[in-house]
Write an enzyme that holds these catalytic residues in place. Structure first.
Site, short mmCIF file in Angstrom:
data_model
loop_
_atom_site.label_atom_id
_atom_site.label_comp_id
_atom_site.label_asym_id
_atom_site.label_seq_id
_atom_site.Cartn_x
_atom_site.Cartn_y
_atom_site.Cartn_z
CG ASP A 17 -0.68 -16.79 -17.15
OD1 ASP A 17 -1.30 -17.59 -16.41
OD2 ASP A 17 -1.16 -16.34 -18.20
CD GLU A 18 -4.67 -17.57 -13.45
OE1 GLU A 18 -5.46 -16.76 -12.94
OE2 GLU A 18 -5.01 -18.42 -14.29
CG ASP A 55 -3.81 -12.68 -15.72
OD1 ASP A 55 -2.99 -13.60 -15.90
OD2 ASP A 55 -4.77 -12.46 -16.48
#
Length: 387
Positions: free
Chosen positions: A127-128, A12
């Site tokens: 974003d992960e 993350d």
């Protein structure tokens, strides 16, 4: 592979959008910064060469926070909070506009960096990602450090990683040591590290389920783990109850899906103030064109076309309606998408002011699949002609 021997990582990025902006404006490091403004909130360059930044106290409208730096979070400002409410908590916080093009660029950079170490990646968002480390020879700590260094070298940004035997636990653990942290956990650590946490920390337990569990006297994961499956089934139904029982004991058999097909691609915007269907027709038309253009760009970048075009309208009284149309051919052209969206709009009585407008394309097929299908069809026609 034995379930217990799996090593699944969840990576993350730390305050991703805000961190990308700090690369652009390093003078803001250590300050409370909020991302969520419009283009008019871009920094203004003064005559002396310095930049003047907008402040939350100067904001007026109904926008929401996309993300915030950890300094802003420390004073109670979080994602999805209304900007006006955030201005009451942190009036001097810096306000910056959202720049999705930049965020997508850095998203691709960090994912490419991880792919250079292992291709076993499931894209879980901008974003992960999930990473299956099971087949790699290095120990988990060494791999986590390698991955974090590769991400930093490619982007200049930090990330946090959780490594456990499954996706559910890893997603929880990636949040334990933020920012720039590493958490490694196995099933024997569950009683000490997982059970004391609130049930809402499990991804998949939302506000309604949390409230229902609270009525049963269950607020932490340890309490959920002690409940009989039959009791959960009586209140939640067989499927969800079984899932609750398993995740409370750290069980999650889901594999890392290295390729997942999206079901739809959409964009929507919440207006700064309610727009009248007739008096603000120009602004609404421009918003529709912009949304269709962005959806078309997303389709092109992901290599998809779609047949079903939908619109979403939320009125000033929060009543929401959707309309859709399914075409005879697959499209990804912004003009064609807009034309179909306008057909949908004609089927909605526009008598109240609008708060939100959205456009979605579904019934997707990859460009490659359609090309293959076209080749096969041409081959069938050729064989028919030859016969």
């Amino acid at each position: 592979m034995n379930y217990l021997s799996r090593r699944i990582a969840h990576l993350d990025m730390d305050a991703f959008f805000a961190s990308v902006e700090l690369l652009r404006y390093p003078q803001l490091r250590g300050l409370p910064v909020v991302i969520g403004g419009k283009s008019e909130h871009k920094p203004v360059r003064l005559e002396d060469g310095s930049l003047r930044f907008s402040r939350l106290r100067d904001y007026a409208g109904r926008g929401v926070i996309t993300t915030a730096t950890y300094e802003a979070r420390a004073v109670g400002v979080f994602s999805a909070m209304g900007l006006m409410k955030a201005a009451q908590l942190a009036p001097d916080a810096i306000l910056l506009p959202v720049d999705f093009d930049a965020y997508r660029h850095y998203s691709q950079l960090f994912k490419t960096a991880v792919a250079s170490i292992t291709p076993q990646i499931e894209d879980s968002g901008i974003d992960e990602i999930y990473i299956d480390l099971s087949s790699l020879p290095e120990d988990s700590l060494t791999l986590a450090k390698r991955i974090k260094q590769a991400v930093c070298d490619a982007t200049g940004l930090t990330c946090s990683i959780g490594i456990t035997p499954n996706k559910m636990l890893s997603k929880m653990c990636s949040d334990f040591e933020k920012p720039d942290g590493i958490t490694i956990l196995d099933l024997s650590d569950i009683p000490e590290r997982i059970w004391p946490l609130p049930v809402r920390r499990i991804n998949g337990i939302g506000p309604k389920a949390e409230k229902k569990l609270a009525l049963l006297g269950i607020s932490i994961i340890a309490e959920l783990a002690q409940v009989e499956l039959s009791l959960l089934q009586a209140h939640f139904g067989r499927g969800y109850a079984t899932w609750l029982f398993e995740v409370a004991h750290g069980i999650d058999h889901r594999p890392v899906m290295t390729r997942s097909e999206p079901k739809s691609i959409s964009r929507e915007t919440t207006f700064e103030h309610n727009l009248h269907p007739r008096h603000d027709r120009t602004a609404l038309s421009e918003a529709l064109t912009a949304l269709c253009t962005r959806v078309a760009q997303d389709l092109k970048s992901k290599g998809y076309l779609g047949r079903t075009i939908s619109i979403k309208l939320r009125f000033e009284d929060f009543h929401t309606v959707t309309r859709d149309i399914t075409l005879s051919t697959f499209i990804a052209d912004p003009i064609a998408i807009r034309q179909a969206a306008r057909e949908c709009l004609r089927r909605v009585p526009l008598e109240k002011k609008l708060r939100l407008l959205g456009v979605r394309v579904s019934m997707l097929s990859s460009t490659h699949s359609l090309q293959v299908a076209n080749v096969l069809t041409q081959g069938e026609l050729l064989l028919e002609f030859q016969e």
